[in-house]
Design an enzyme around this catalytic site. Structure first.
Site, PDB file in Angstrom:
ATOM      1  N   ARG A  76     -11.878  88.451   0.027  1.00 45.58           N
ATOM      2  CA  ARG A  76     -12.569  87.521   0.925  1.00 45.58           C
ATOM      3  C   ARG A  76     -11.826  86.187   0.923  1.00 45.58           C
ATOM      4  O   ARG A  76     -11.488  85.665  -0.148  1.00 45.58           O
ATOM      5  CB  ARG A  76     -14.016  87.301   0.473  1.00 45.58           C
ATOM      6  CG  ARG A  76     -14.835  88.568   0.449  1.00 45.58           C
ATOM      7  CD  ARG A  76     -16.227  88.330  -0.064  1.00 45.58           C
ATOM      8  NE  ARG A  76     -16.216  87.865  -1.450  1.00 45.58           N
ATOM      9  CZ  ARG A  76     -17.310  87.685  -2.188  1.00 45.58           C
ATOM     10  NH1 ARG A  76     -18.498  87.916  -1.678  1.00 45.58           N
ATOM     11  NH2 ARG A  76     -17.212  87.276  -3.432  1.00 45.58           N
ATOM     12  N   ARG A 125     -15.832  84.004   2.052  1.00 45.34           N
ATOM     13  CA  ARG A 125     -16.700  83.630   0.923  1.00 45.34           C
ATOM     14  C   ARG A 125     -16.791  82.112   0.970  1.00 45.34           C
ATOM     15  O   ARG A 125     -15.779  81.419   0.918  1.00 45.34           O
ATOM     16  CB  ARG A 125     -16.094  84.106  -0.396  1.00 45.34           C
ATOM     17  CG  ARG A 125     -16.780  83.590  -1.668  1.00 45.34           C
ATOM     18  CD  ARG A 125     -18.233  84.067  -1.727  1.00 45.34           C
ATOM     19  NE  ARG A 125     -18.835  83.852  -3.016  1.00 45.34           N
ATOM     20  CZ  ARG A 125     -19.385  82.698  -3.411  1.00 45.34           C
ATOM     21  NH1 ARG A 125     -19.381  81.647  -2.625  1.00 45.34           N
ATOM     22  NH2 ARG A 125     -19.944  82.600  -4.588  1.00 45.34           N
ATOM     23  N   GLU A 176     -28.379  86.035  -5.459  1.00 49.91           N
ATOM     24  CA  GLU A 176     -27.904  87.399  -5.204  1.00 49.91           C
ATOM     25  C   GLU A 176     -29.056  88.296  -4.753  1.00 49.91           C
ATOM     26  O   GLU A 176     -30.224  87.980  -4.951  1.00 49.91           O
ATOM     27  CB  GLU A 176     -27.260  87.983  -6.468  1.00 49.91           C
ATOM     28  CG  GLU A 176     -26.058  87.194  -6.970  1.00 49.91           C
ATOM     29  CD  GLU A 176     -24.928  87.079  -5.961  1.00 49.91           C
ATOM     30  OE1 GLU A 176     -24.690  88.048  -5.217  1.00 49.91           O
ATOM     31  OE2 GLU A 176     -24.296  86.012  -5.910  1.00 49.91           O
TER      32      GLU A 176
END
Length: 143
Positions: A83, A40, A48
């Site tokens: 992540r 990430r 998004e």
């Protein structure tokens, strides 16, 4: 885990999440244990899925990093999805995270980052009306 990981990018999840050809099974991997390592991108937030500029940000990340051997600078912190949080150093020496903000495809994620450098990059992109800053803020919705 080393402070810098070197591995090939095998998948682009979205503008701010990539997957490396590096299997990680450490404590903090959670449900991602034994799978390729997801990164990430630290300090930033890209639009998004379904939002304006989502595809552009994802494509930019793909063009810069897919099938490239990158280095990931990190402190060993993971998010709640397993992540690894880090900065992705591209083969040309540039930092993917910074390039996304510099080109207006990501915002400085102030909720989780107090980096003045990323704040300055965002301000420059705003002034130049690049990427997401080229349209009315009302048409963007929530990033």
């Amino acid at each position: 885990m080393p402070a810098i990981i070197k591995a090939e990018v095998i998948s682009i999840q979205d503008g701010d999440t990539i997957e490396l050809k590096f299997i990680f099974s450490g404590n903090k991997a959670g449900r991602r244990s034994g799978k390729p390592l997801r990164i990430r991108l630290l300090h930033i937030d890209c639009p998004e899925r379904g939002a304006q500029f989502y595809k552009v940000a994802r494509q930019f990340t793909s063009q810069k990093s897919f099938r490239q051997v990158v280095r990931v600078k990190h402190t060993g912190q993971f998010d709640r999805y397993g992540r690894l949080l880090g900065e992705v150093l591209l083969p040309d020496g540039k930092t993917l995270n910074k390039e996304l903000v510099r080109n207006g495809y990501a915002v400085h994620f102030k909720k989780y980052s107090s980096s003045q450098e990323y704040a300055n990059l965002e301000n420059k992109a705003k002034k130049q009306k690049l990427g997401i800053w080229s349209v009315s803020p009302f048409s963007l919705g929530k990033l």
